[in-house]
Design an enzyme around this catalytic site. Structure first.
Site, PDB file in Angstrom:
ATOM      1  N   ASP A 151       1.086  -1.253   0.138  1.00 45.85           N
ATOM      2  CA  ASP A 151      -0.036   0.043   0.104  1.00 45.85           C
ATOM      3  C   ASP A 151       0.901   1.163   0.129  1.00 45.85           C
ATOM      4  O   ASP A 151       2.131   1.051   0.179  1.00 45.85           O
ATOM      5  CB  ASP A 151      -1.068  -0.067   1.284  1.00 45.85           C
ATOM      6  N   TYR A 186       3.128   4.803   0.688  1.00 45.07           N
ATOM      7  CA  TYR A 186       3.762   5.177   1.936  1.00 45.07           C
ATOM      8  C   TYR A 186       2.743   6.215   2.786  1.00 45.07           C
ATOM      9  O   TYR A 186       2.030   6.875   1.849  1.00 45.07           O
ATOM     10  CB  TYR A 186       4.995   6.116   1.316  1.00 45.07           C
TER      11      TYR A 186
END
Length: 224
Positions: free
Chosen positions: A64, A66
């Site tokens: 996913d 940062y």
């Protein structure tokens, strides 16, 4: 969200009509209205804007986005040029140096890869600030599985970089005998020493592409 308009659309437009996507859209819209969410809404689909389906040579699957300030901009592992290079990307650069003799650049902006056909895809495309995996399980996985299926259906040689257990869970979807699947531990500081370092995926990918008559990736990210 800046809509997908290039050649991804025929493969993905049915997804936008499905119930899960309507629910996902409503969830994401509310999250942006009530919380700090990354990446900026107009950047969610950047991976598709930069790398059309017909040009994909390598699929690099992340988890996913940062979740710290200004890091995420819609492409897995990449940050904009002015942002400090995150630890996982630092380790990717170390492996690139050892594998392909690339110098380690002063930035983490991977647009050059994307424009050469490296699809920088996360399995989840949004995240709450400072809360890793906070948008997991709301529908993005179903959408990005459709993306992976579209790549799997491409009738030409393509390479997959599956780093870490979450990425490797997608192997069962990858059924095309023309494609090359490369697996390794995740490049994060917690696991890179377990076999990411020394995996030589970058040179293996280029060798595969060249052997199939496809121009290789220039992996060198230049200094800015």
């Amino acid at each position: 969200m800046a809509m997908i308009t290039n050649d991804w659309l025929p493969s993905l437009q049915q997804e936008f009509k499905k119930e899960y996507y309507k629910n996902l859209y409503g969830f994401v819209k509310k999250e942006y209205e009530t919380s700090v969410i990354y990446p900026p809404a107009e950047d969610i689909f950047n991976a598709f804007h930069f790398t059309p389906l017909s040009e994909v040579k390598v699929l690099l699957l992340g988890q996913d986005p940062y979740h710290n300030v200004n890091q995420a901009h819609g492409m897995s592992f990449s940050v904009r040029p002015e942002i400090d290079i995150p630890p996982s990307l630092q380790n990717i650069y170390k492996e690139l140096h050892d594998d392909c003799n690339c110098y380690i650049p002063n930035n983490g902006y991977l647009e050059k890869w994307a424009k050469q056909g490296v699809l920088l895809l996360n399995t989840v495309l949004t995240v709450r600030a400072h809360q890793a995996n906070s948008h997991k399980g709301h529908g993005w996985e179903e959408f990005t599985d459709a993306v992976i299926r579209a790549v799997n259906e491409q009738d030409r040689p393509i390479v997959y970089f599956l780093w870490g257990a979450p990425a490797q869970k997608k192997i069962s979807m990858l059924t095309n005998p023309k494609h090359l699947i490369l697996t390794a531990p995740h490049p994060s500081p917690l696991s890179a020493y377990r076999g990411f370092f020394g995996c030589k995926h970058f040179s293996k990918a280029n060798e595969f592409l060249i052997n199939n008559g496809i121009s290789p990736i220039d992996w060198q990210i230049e200094n800015v």
